[in-house]
Design a protein around this motif. Structure first.
Motif, PDB file in Angstrom:
ATOM      1  N   GLU A  10      29.001  36.294  15.532  1.00 33.23           N
ATOM      2  CA  GLU A  10      30.072  35.300  15.614  1.00 33.23           C
ATOM      3  C   GLU A  10      30.286  34.727  17.014  1.00 33.23           C
ATOM      4  O   GLU A  10      30.436  33.513  17.170  1.00 33.23           O
ATOM      5  CB  GLU A  10      31.396  35.908  15.117  1.00 33.23           C
ATOM      6  CG  GLU A  10      31.337  36.481  13.719  1.00 33.23           C
ATOM      7  CD  GLU A  10      31.056  35.437  12.647  1.00 33.23           C
ATOM      8  OE1 GLU A  10      31.434  34.263  12.836  1.00 33.23           O
ATOM      9  OE2 GLU A  10      30.441  35.786  11.626  1.00 33.23           O
ATOM     10  N   MET A  56      36.223  32.734  21.471  1.00 32.81           N
ATOM     11  CA  MET A  56      37.269  33.379  20.666  1.00 32.81           C
ATOM     12  C   MET A  56      38.347  32.376  20.244  1.00 32.81           C
ATOM     13  O   MET A  56      38.909  32.483  19.149  1.00 32.81           O
ATOM     14  CB  MET A  56      37.885  34.540  21.436  1.00 32.81           C
ATOM     15  CG  MET A  56      36.935  35.704  21.657  1.00 32.81           C
ATOM     16  SD  MET A  56      36.363  36.450  20.119  1.00 32.81           S
ATOM     17  CE  MET A  56      37.890  37.123  19.505  1.00 32.81           C
ATOM     18  N   SER A  57      38.629  31.409  21.100  1.00 35.13           N
ATOM     19  CA  SER A  57      39.614  30.371  20.766  1.00 35.13           C
ATOM     20  C   SER A  57      39.128  29.531  19.581  1.00 35.13           C
ATOM     21  O   SER A  57      39.908  29.173  18.700  1.00 35.13           O
ATOM     22  CB  SER A  57      39.885  29.471  21.966  1.00 35.13           C
ATOM     23  OG  SER A  57      40.536  30.193  22.978  1.00 35.13           O
ATOM     24  N   LEU A  59      37.072  30.585  17.237  1.00 34.36           N
ATOM     25  CA  LEU A  59      37.110  31.437  16.041  1.00 34.36           C
ATOM     26  C   LEU A  59      38.519  31.699  15.519  1.00 34.36           C
ATOM     27  O   LEU A  59      38.724  31.800  14.317  1.00 34.36           O
ATOM     28  CB  LEU A  59      36.421  32.771  16.340  1.00 34.36           C
ATOM     29  CG  LEU A  59      34.919  32.713  16.559  1.00 34.36           C
ATOM     30  CD1 LEU A  59      34.396  34.044  17.069  1.00 34.36           C
ATOM     31  CD2 LEU A  59      34.209  32.324  15.258  1.00 34.36           C
ATOM     32  N   THR A  60      39.468  31.816  16.439  1.00 36.33           N
ATOM     33  CA  THR A  60      40.830  32.181  16.031  1.00 36.33           C
ATOM     34  C   THR A  60      41.781  30.994  15.945  1.00 36.33           C
ATOM     35  O   THR A  60      42.897  31.140  15.464  1.00 36.33           O
ATOM     36  CB  THR A  60      41.431  33.204  17.009  1.00 36.33           C
ATOM     37  OG1 THR A  60      41.530  32.604  18.300  1.00 36.33           O
ATOM     38  CG2 THR A  60      40.600  34.478  17.052  1.00 36.33           C
ATOM     39  N   LYS A  61      41.351  29.845  16.483  1.00 42.55           N
ATOM     40  CA  LYS A  61      42.192  28.650  16.560  1.00 42.55           C
ATOM     41  C   LYS A  61      43.419  28.854  17.451  1.00 42.55           C
ATOM     42  O   LYS A  61      44.420  28.178  17.323  1.00 42.55           O
ATOM     43  CB  LYS A  61      42.660  28.190  15.151  1.00 42.55           C
ATOM     44  CG  LYS A  61      41.576  28.045  14.128  1.00 42.55           C
ATOM     45  CD  LYS A  61      40.716  26.844  14.407  1.00 42.55           C
ATOM     46  CE  LYS A  61      39.776  26.589  13.250  1.00 42.55           C
ATOM     47  NZ  LYS A  61      38.396  26.684  13.597  1.00 42.55           N
ATOM     48  N   ARG A  62      43.318  29.799  18.388  1.00 43.67           N
ATOM     49  CA  ARG A  62      44.405  30.058  19.333  1.00 43.67           C
ATOM     50  C   ARG A  62      44.042  29.459  20.684  1.00 43.67           C
ATOM     51  O   ARG A  62      42.888  29.480  21.077  1.00 43.67           O
ATOM     52  CB  ARG A  62      44.640  31.557  19.478  1.00 43.67           C
ATOM     53  CG  ARG A  62      45.162  32.173  18.181  1.00 43.67           C
ATOM     54  CD  ARG A  62      45.752  33.492  18.401  1.00 43.67           C
ATOM     55  NE  ARG A  62      46.852  33.415  19.350  1.00 43.67           N
ATOM     56  CZ  ARG A  62      47.924  34.171  19.292  1.00 43.67           C
ATOM     57  NH1 ARG A  62      48.063  35.026  18.307  1.00 43.67           N
ATOM     58  NH2 ARG A  62      48.862  34.084  20.198  1.00 43.67           N
ATOM     59  N   THR A  63      45.045  28.972  21.390  1.00 45.72           N
ATOM     60  CA  THR A  63      44.807  28.350  22.691  1.00 45.72           C
ATOM     61  C   THR A  63      45.343  29.183  23.849  1.00 45.72           C
ATOM     62  O   THR A  63      45.262  28.758  24.996  1.00 45.72           O
ATOM     63  CB  THR A  63      45.462  26.959  22.741  1.00 45.72           C
ATOM     64  OG1 THR A  63      46.872  27.113  22.514  1.00 45.72           O
ATOM     65  CG2 THR A  63      44.863  26.034  21.690  1.00 45.72           C
ATOM     66  N   LEU A  65      44.462  32.538  24.497  1.00 44.84           N
ATOM     67  CA  LEU A  65      43.677  33.755  24.690  1.00 44.84           C
ATOM     68  C   LEU A  65      43.274  34.009  26.139  1.00 44.84           C
ATOM     69  O   LEU A  65      42.951  35.135  26.500  1.00 44.84           O
ATOM     70  CB  LEU A  65      42.435  33.740  23.794  1.00 44.84           C
ATOM     71  CG  LEU A  65      42.714  33.719  22.293  1.00 44.84           C
ATOM     72  CD1 LEU A  65      41.413  33.706  21.514  1.00 44.84           C
ATOM     73  CD2 LEU A  65      43.587  34.879  21.877  1.00 44.84           C
ATOM     74  N   SER A 103      49.589  48.683  16.782  1.00 42.30           N
ATOM     75  CA  SER A 103      48.188  48.352  17.041  1.00 42.30           C
ATOM     76  C   SER A 103      47.667  49.171  18.214  1.00 42.30           C
ATOM     77  O   SER A 103      48.350  49.311  19.228  1.00 42.30           O
ATOM     78  CB  SER A 103      48.039  46.868  17.389  1.00 42.30           C
ATOM     79  OG  SER A 103      48.362  46.084  16.279  1.00 42.30           O
ATOM     80  N   TYR A 105      45.195  49.340  21.207  1.00 41.06           N
ATOM     81  CA  TYR A 105      44.469  48.377  22.022  1.00 41.06           C
ATOM     82  C   TYR A 105      44.324  48.928  23.435  1.00 41.06           C
ATOM     83  O   TYR A 105      44.844  50.002  23.746  1.00 41.06           O
ATOM     84  CB  TYR A 105      45.181  47.019  22.028  1.00 41.06           C
ATOM     85  CG  TYR A 105      46.500  47.011  22.761  1.00 41.06           C
ATOM     86  CD1 TYR A 105      46.602  46.447  24.032  1.00 41.06           C
ATOM     87  CD2 TYR A 105      47.642  47.563  22.199  1.00 41.06           C
ATOM     88  CE1 TYR A 105      47.808  46.443  24.718  1.00 41.06           C
ATOM     89  CE2 TYR A 105      48.849  47.561  22.873  1.00 41.06           C
ATOM     90  CZ  TYR A 105      48.933  47.004  24.126  1.00 41.06           C
ATOM     91  OH  TYR A 105      50.115  46.997  24.803  1.00 41.06           O
TER      92      TYR A 105
END
Length: 176
Positions: A10, A56-57, A59-63, A65, A103, A105
């Motif tokens: 990925e 990763m942004s 893949l996750t649609k997050r801005t 990260l 979680s 981490y």
């Protein structure tokens, strides 16, 4: 899914790394990320962290990260000696998160070389597995967070008392 599989299937393609990889089951994490042996670069201020955040942004649609790395501090922090070259942890943090179903981490602060003591539990970080007595890789292809990346056993514990923690090998002191 292992960290290695996630990176190979990925993340690496989004970092432009897919053509150089053999897709071997034992592909080196360092080779996948293109960082030679410096896996600490994934948390740092440089290009590897930037490329990983970008992938990763996507893949996750997050801005947001980039806040998971030291990238926001690129103009403030020196790269020299910034990050540890081995994994450290607080067994009390791991156990507390486990016991409260939070979680598991690895906080970014655990990667920073000058930070030697857990800011929550005020105990020195550990760098050697209490089960197999091996140091830990910063990032391992088959590891699970909170577990030794050599023997696979749980690294959290509430049984470590002050005396026991001080007898175990702590994170190495940094040279001044």
């Amino acid at each position: 899914m292992t960290t290695r599989r996630l990176l190979l299937n990925e993340i690496a393609p989004l970092m432009g790394r897919e053509r150089k990889l053999s897709h071997s089951r034992n592909e080196s994490i360092s080779k996948i990320l293109g960082v030679n042996r410096d896996r600490t670069a994934t948390n740092g201020t440089g290009l590897t962290a930037s490329n990983l955040v970008r992938a990763m942004s996507i893949l996750t649609k997050r801005t947001d990260l980039h806040f998971l790395t030291l990238r926001p501090w690129v103009k403030v922090l020196s790269k020299r000696g910034l990050l540890r070259h081995e994994r450290v942890w607080c067994p009390f943090c791991y156990q507390e998160w486990h016991d409260t179903n939070k979680s598991i981490y690895e906080p970014l602060i655990w990667c920073i070389n000058v930070v030697q003591i857990c800011p929550i539990h005020h105990h020195p970080f550990l760098s050697v597995c209490p089960h197999c007595l091996m140091t830990q890789l910063v990032l391992s292809g088959d590891s699970q967070t909170g577990h030794c990346n050599k023997c696979g056993k749980w690294l959290g514990s509430s049984r470590f008392k002050s005396g026991e923690v001080s007898k175990m090998k702590k994170a190495p002191e940094i040279a001044s």
